[in-house]
Motif scaffolding. Structure first.
Motif, mmCIF file in Angstrom:
data_model
loop_
_atom_site.group_PDB
_atom_site.id
_atom_site.type_symbol
_atom_site.label_atom_id
_atom_site.label_comp_id
_atom_site.label_asym_id
_atom_site.label_seq_id
_atom_site.Cartn_x
_atom_site.Cartn_y
_atom_site.Cartn_z
ATOM 1 N N THR A 182 0.834 -1.211 0.000
ATOM 2 C CA THR A 182 0.000 0.000 0.000
ATOM 3 C C THR A 182 0.862 1.252 0.000
ATOM 4 O O THR A 182 0.606 2.208 -0.746
ATOM 5 N N SER A 191 -4.238 7.022 -4.261
ATOM 6 C CA SER A 191 -4.812 7.306 -2.948
ATOM 7 C C SER A 191 -4.852 6.016 -2.145
ATOM 8 O O SER A 191 -4.853 4.913 -2.717
ATOM 9 N N ASP A 193 -7.329 4.674 -0.653
ATOM 10 C CA ASP A 193 -8.522 3.904 -1.020
ATOM 11 C C ASP A 193 -8.320 3.158 -2.331
ATOM 12 O O ASP A 193 -8.717 1.995 -2.469
ATOM 13 N N ARG A 194 -7.718 3.841 -3.317
ATOM 14 C CA ARG A 194 -7.470 3.191 -4.606
ATOM 15 C C ARG A 194 -6.450 2.073 -4.450
ATOM 16 O O ARG A 194 -6.588 1.016 -5.090
ATOM 17 N N ALA A 196 -6.045 0.246 -1.826
ATOM 18 C CA ALA A 196 -6.752 -0.868 -1.192
ATOM 19 C C ALA A 196 -7.578 -1.638 -2.213
ATOM 20 O O ALA A 196 -7.666 -2.875 -2.160
ATOM 21 N N GLU A 197 -8.197 -0.931 -3.171
ATOM 22 C CA GLU A 197 -8.981 -1.599 -4.211
ATOM 23 C C GLU A 197 -8.099 -2.479 -5.085
ATOM 24 O O GLU A 197 -8.488 -3.594 -5.471
#
Length: 309
Positions: A182, A191, A193-194, A196-197
């Motif tokens: 990450t 980001s 969040d991205r 993590a996706e």
């Protein structure tokens, strides 16, 4: 923008009169429809503003919205005015109720409502195209075609490199754990969040960017690069002219146009031939004009080549 700024576009008296023959509580119905109108305009304005921010066209927003608001308001009020003639036997009573006339008035009101809805849909699309010139198709004859293609190519190439780097970083730190992966993705500009996706894809999908994403984006890079090279060659070519019998043929590669300038109005058969090959009359140029392609060039040459015996 707040909905309250638009609600007075529809006078209360006009709205109440619109439902006086069809509702036991015309005031309540009037308030509901006035509010719906105001909420619709407020929502549309926010959508226009959002797109104008993206397209860098905020300077055009106020004028475009003013046109849209005036047009939609006039059609909405036309519907209310037409609806004011509608009646219901539950309000007027069943005795001597003019059924056929009532149906005629209902149909007229329905048509006015359709005009208002159709206007909103049609003009919204037009305004969104105006506010987002960056999304319009890149035509070969556009003055900024080369510039826009260069921007698109640069974006696709950056995206390709970014996806490759992300996959390399994920693979490189696979043994170190998801936290290190990450952090590596965040350092590349993703980001949290991205990241993590990408590291926790839905069941059955690859970690990171799938192979087909890289393949499709790479194909887009090649397609845009080839088109850019072709346009650069086209824009470097001079405008060519040839004289035929009563017609001047003009081939304009930078504009991607073939033009036929007749000394007079061509006959009906000639006009039909021109139209069948994609030529259209352009009053501002005084010429029949079409995009450059094999068919249009063949037809243009036929006007300057001597007929075979």
């Amino acid at each position: 923008m707040q909905a309250e700024q638009f609600i007075d576009d529809i006078p209360t008296a006009v709205a109440v009169q619109a439902f006086s023959g069809t509702s036991f509580c015309p005031e309540k119905r009037a308030a509901s429809y006035r509010n719906d109108y105001a909420q619709t305009l407020a929502s549309d304005f926010e959508e226009f503003k959002h797109e104008a921010n993206k397209g860098g066209t905020l300077g055009k927003l106020d004028a475009a919205f003013a046109r849209y608001r005036a047009g939609y308001c006039s059609r909405y009020r036309a519907w209310l005015s037409s609806h004011s003639r509608c009646i219901s036997w539950m309000i007027t009573g069943p005795s001597n109720f003019p059924t056929r006339r009532a149906q005629k008035w209902n149909d007229a009101a329905h048509n006015r409502l359709g005009e208002a809805v159709g206007y909103r849909e049609r003009v919204k699309r037009a305004i969104l195209r105006e506010l987002r010139p960056d999304l319009r198709p890149i035509m070969a004859g556009d003055a900024d075609a080369i510039e826009r293609l260069a921007v698109e190519l640069a974006y696709l190439e950056r995206n390709q490199m970014r996806m490759k780097k992300a996959n390399v970083a994920i693979l490189k730190h696979a043994k170190a754990g998801i936290e290190v992966q990450t952090l590596a993705l965040v350092e590349l500009g993703f980001s949290p969040d991205r990241a993590a996706e990408l590291l926790n894809p839905p069941h059955g999908r690859e970690v990171g960017f799938a192979f087909f994403r890289l393949k499709n984006n790479g194909a887009s890079v090649r397609r845009v690069r080839q088109r850019l090279e072709h346009l650069e060659k086209m824009h470097a070519l001079p405008v060519q002219k040839a004289q035929g019998e009563g017609v001047t043929v003009e081939v304009d590669p930078p504009a991607n146009r073939v033009r036929l300038l007749f000394d007079g109005k061509p006959d009906a058969d000639t006009r039909d031939r021109l139209k069948s090959c994609g030529f259209r009359w352009t009053p501002t140029l005084g010429a029949w004009q079409a995009y450059i392609n094999h068919r249009t060039q063949e037809l243009a040459r036929s006007f300057v080549m001597p007929a075979r015996e």
